[in-house]
Design an enzyme around this catalytic site. Structure first.
Site, PDB file in Angstrom:
ATOM      1  N   ARG A 145       0.844  -1.199   0.000  1.00 46.50           N
ATOM      2  CA  ARG A 145       0.000   0.000   0.000  1.00 46.50           C
ATOM      3  C   ARG A 145       0.879   1.249   0.000  1.00 46.50           C
ATOM      4  O   ARG A 145       0.558   2.250  -0.606  1.00 46.50           O
ATOM      5  CB  ARG A 145      -0.964  -0.003   1.208  1.00 46.50           C
ATOM      6  CG  ARG A 145      -1.686   1.316   1.378  1.00 46.50           C
ATOM      7  CD  ARG A 145      -2.965   1.281   2.182  1.00 46.50           C
ATOM      8  NE  ARG A 145      -2.946   0.438   3.361  1.00 46.50           N
ATOM      9  CZ  ARG A 145      -2.257   0.671   4.492  1.00 46.50           C
ATOM     10  NH1 ARG A 145      -1.501   1.746   4.587  1.00 46.50           N
ATOM     11  NH2 ARG A 145      -2.319  -0.160   5.507  1.00 46.50           N
ATOM     12  N   TYR A 160     -14.935  18.281 -15.233  1.00 53.45           N
ATOM     13  CA  TYR A 160     -15.318  16.878 -15.411  1.00 53.45           C
ATOM     14  C   TYR A 160     -16.416  16.544 -14.390  1.00 53.45           C
ATOM     15  O   TYR A 160     -16.217  16.730 -13.186  1.00 53.45           O
ATOM     16  CB  TYR A 160     -14.104  15.961 -15.227  1.00 53.45           C
ATOM     17  CG  TYR A 160     -14.473  14.507 -15.285  1.00 53.45           C
ATOM     18  CD1 TYR A 160     -14.808  13.913 -16.499  1.00 53.45           C
ATOM     19  CD2 TYR A 160     -14.548  13.737 -14.131  1.00 53.45           C
ATOM     20  CE1 TYR A 160     -15.191  12.580 -16.558  1.00 53.45           C
ATOM     21  CE2 TYR A 160     -14.930  12.405 -14.184  1.00 53.45           C
ATOM     22  CZ  TYR A 160     -15.250  11.841 -15.397  1.00 53.45           C
ATOM     23  OH  TYR A 160     -15.646  10.533 -15.447  1.00 53.45           O
ATOM     24  N   ASP A 172      -6.070  19.476 -14.586  1.00 49.05           N
ATOM     25  CA  ASP A 172      -6.494  18.165 -15.088  1.00 49.05           C
ATOM     26  C   ASP A 172      -6.159  18.162 -16.584  1.00 49.05           C
ATOM     27  O   ASP A 172      -6.816  18.816 -17.384  1.00 49.05           O
ATOM     28  CB  ASP A 172      -7.998  17.984 -14.850  1.00 49.05           C
ATOM     29  CG  ASP A 172      -8.521  16.630 -15.344  1.00 49.05           C
ATOM     30  OD1 ASP A 172      -7.824  15.970 -16.127  1.00 49.05           O
ATOM     31  OD2 ASP A 172      -9.652  16.254 -14.961  1.00 49.05           O
TER      32      ASP A 172
HETATM   33  C1  LIG Z   1     -12.258  10.295 -17.085  1.00 47.68           C
HETATM   34  C2  LIG Z   1     -11.853  11.611 -16.532  1.00 47.68           C
HETATM   35  C3  LIG Z   1     -11.683  11.790 -15.158  1.00 47.68           C
HETATM   36  C4  LIG Z   1     -11.961  10.690 -14.146  1.00 47.68           C
HETATM   37  O1  LIG Z   1     -11.128   9.592 -14.316  1.00 47.68           O
HETATM   38  P1  LIG Z   1     -11.556   8.067 -13.965  1.00 47.68           P
HETATM   39  O2  LIG Z   1     -10.326   7.310 -14.315  1.00 47.68           O
HETATM   40  O3  LIG Z   1     -12.750   7.759 -14.812  1.00 47.68           O
HETATM   41  O4  LIG Z   1     -11.895   8.019 -12.521  1.00 47.68           O
HETATM   42  C5  LIG Z   1     -11.266  13.038 -14.712  1.00 47.68           C
HETATM   43  N1  LIG Z   1     -11.047  14.057 -15.578  1.00 47.68           N
HETATM   44  C6  LIG Z   1     -11.212  13.910 -16.917  1.00 47.68           C
HETATM   45  C7  LIG Z   1     -10.961  15.077 -17.798  1.00 47.68           C
HETATM   46  C8  LIG Z   1     -11.628  12.695 -17.431  1.00 47.68           C
HETATM   47  O5  LIG Z   1     -11.806  12.563 -18.751  1.00 47.68           O
END
Ligand SMILES: *Cc1c(COP(=O)(O)O)cnc(C)c1O
Length: 372
Positions: free
Chosen positions: A47, A99, A170
């Site tokens: 972990r 998102y 992001d």
């Molecule tokens: C898919 C996505 C997420 C979330 O990711 P998961 O792997 O589905 O939990 C966050 N931000 C963006 C821009 C995404 O496309």
């Protein structure tokens, strides 16, 4: 080293006892201690760390030009870790088209511990008017989902410095190949590695990479290791395998996407195309400045309503009607119905993840679906 080389050779320094050219999967949850009580193999309990996860974290760190990376069991967990690491009462400024899964976390999990505003991050003056004394972070997402809005990372980083705020980006839609937010002044870059980094729609994961190993990063590491929402060794193995071809997959996605965008832009059944590589895109110049290419995601508005849009997604034969993105196979979806009744996404919007099939086949498929 250039990213193509980093992706393949960043692990050359990790030598296994048997001389494997690719990294073996290390399933052991616990690791032998030395006579002095230490951990001569560098790992204690999986972990906390594991050879495959450490390797994945090292490669992403290098690709994103950061100092360290934490890998997680999903992109949403990576995002949630940032929210958990913030001090209670902190205010975050987020994009209005954040998102939806992360927006939902803020609204339904962190509503009592954090405060937030969702605003248009393409308008810098507007952002500044929302900064308060307890604002801790700006959360950006660029290109954004599903309207492919572009936020000027460098300008935003400057604004954050001025107000002593952290900037998290992001960068999932761009992948580490097309943009490196840390180089542009961001503090943390997030990926849903489920998407381009995984690239084959068969592994869920997320990552955070930091520009500096500072006090906030210690809080992130604590949530990762103590919270324990970590990817399995096999997940890490799959992601490492995928990363080796990332640069070339991205090249293919971009090449196909611009051709599809140009084709759709003049189609009589299409009202609008959102793709940052089109000169008609509102932030084309910023995209050109901060991205190496424009990515594999695009959205269109079809002429008509939700029924017209659903007819198109129900008529395709090569595209798979499914959510998600970044895989080798092209995906198409009616976005508003995925996001649910609270969605602000236009009812006639179709989101497309352009895959690596031959572009002629993709265009022919959409042509018959638009005329169905
Ligand atoms: C898919 C996505 C997420 C979330 O990711 P998961 O792997 O589905 O939990 C966050 N931000 C963006 C821009 C995404 O496309």
């Amino acid at each position: 080293m250039k990213p193509e080389t980093t992706a393949i050779h960043a692990l050359n320094l990790v030598k296994s006892a048997t001389g494997d050219v690719t990294m073996p999967i290390s399933l052991s949850t616990t690791f032998l201690r030395g006579e002095d009580g230490g951990y001569p193999g560098g790992h204690m309990y999986s972990r906390v760390s594991n050879p495959n996860r450490s390797a994945l974290e090292k490669v992403i760190t290098e690709l994103e030009f950061g100092e360290d990376t934490c890998a997680f069991s999903s992109g949403n967990t990576a995002g949630m870790t940032v929210f958990q690491a913030l001090k209670v009462g902190s205010h975050i400024i987020c994009p209005d088209d954040m998102y939806w899964g992360l927006k939902k976390q803020l609204l339904t999990i962190f509503q009592d511990s954090l405060t937030f505003d969702f605003i248009d991050l393409t308008d810098l003056a507007e952002i500044e008017s929302f900064v308060k004394s307890d604002t801790a972070m700006i959360w950006a997402e660029t290109p954004s989902n599903p309207l492919l809005k572009i936020t000027d990372i460098k300008a935003l980083a400057k604004l954050c410095k001025k107000h002593n705020l952290m900037l998290t980006v992001d960068s999932t839609f761009a992948s580490p190949i097309l943009q490196n937010p840390i180089k542009l002044g961001a503090d943390i870059v997030m990926h849903s590695t489920t998407k381009y980094i995984g690239g084959h729609s068969d592994v869920l994961g997320g990552s955070l990479t930091t520009a500096k190993k500072n006090e906030f990063w210690e809080r992130i590491i604590n949530v990762q290791q103590t919270g324990g929402a970590v990817p399995s060794p096999f997940d890490c193995f799959l992601l490492l395998r995928s990363i080796k071809t990332l640069a070339y997959r991205i090249k293919g996605h971009c090449e196909n996407a611009i051709k599809l965008a140009v084709y759709l832009e003049t189609h009589p059944k299409v009202e609008a195309v959102y793709y940052p590589g089109l000169k008609s895109h509102a932030q084309y110049e910023i995209a050109k400045k901060q991205m190496k290419d424009f990515g594999g995601m695009l959205s269109i508005l079809v002429k008509g309503d939700a029924t017209a849009a659903r007819k198109v997604v129900n008529s395709v034969k090569i595209f798979a009607q499914a959510t998600s993105l970044g895989g080798v196979e092209s995906l198409i979806e009616h976005r508003a119905s995925v996001e649910g009744p609270d969605s602000k996404t236009p009812q006639n919007l179709i989101r497309i993840s352009v895959g690596l099939e031959h572009i002629d086949d993709l265009i022919a498929d959409l042509e018959q679906a638009l005329n169905a």
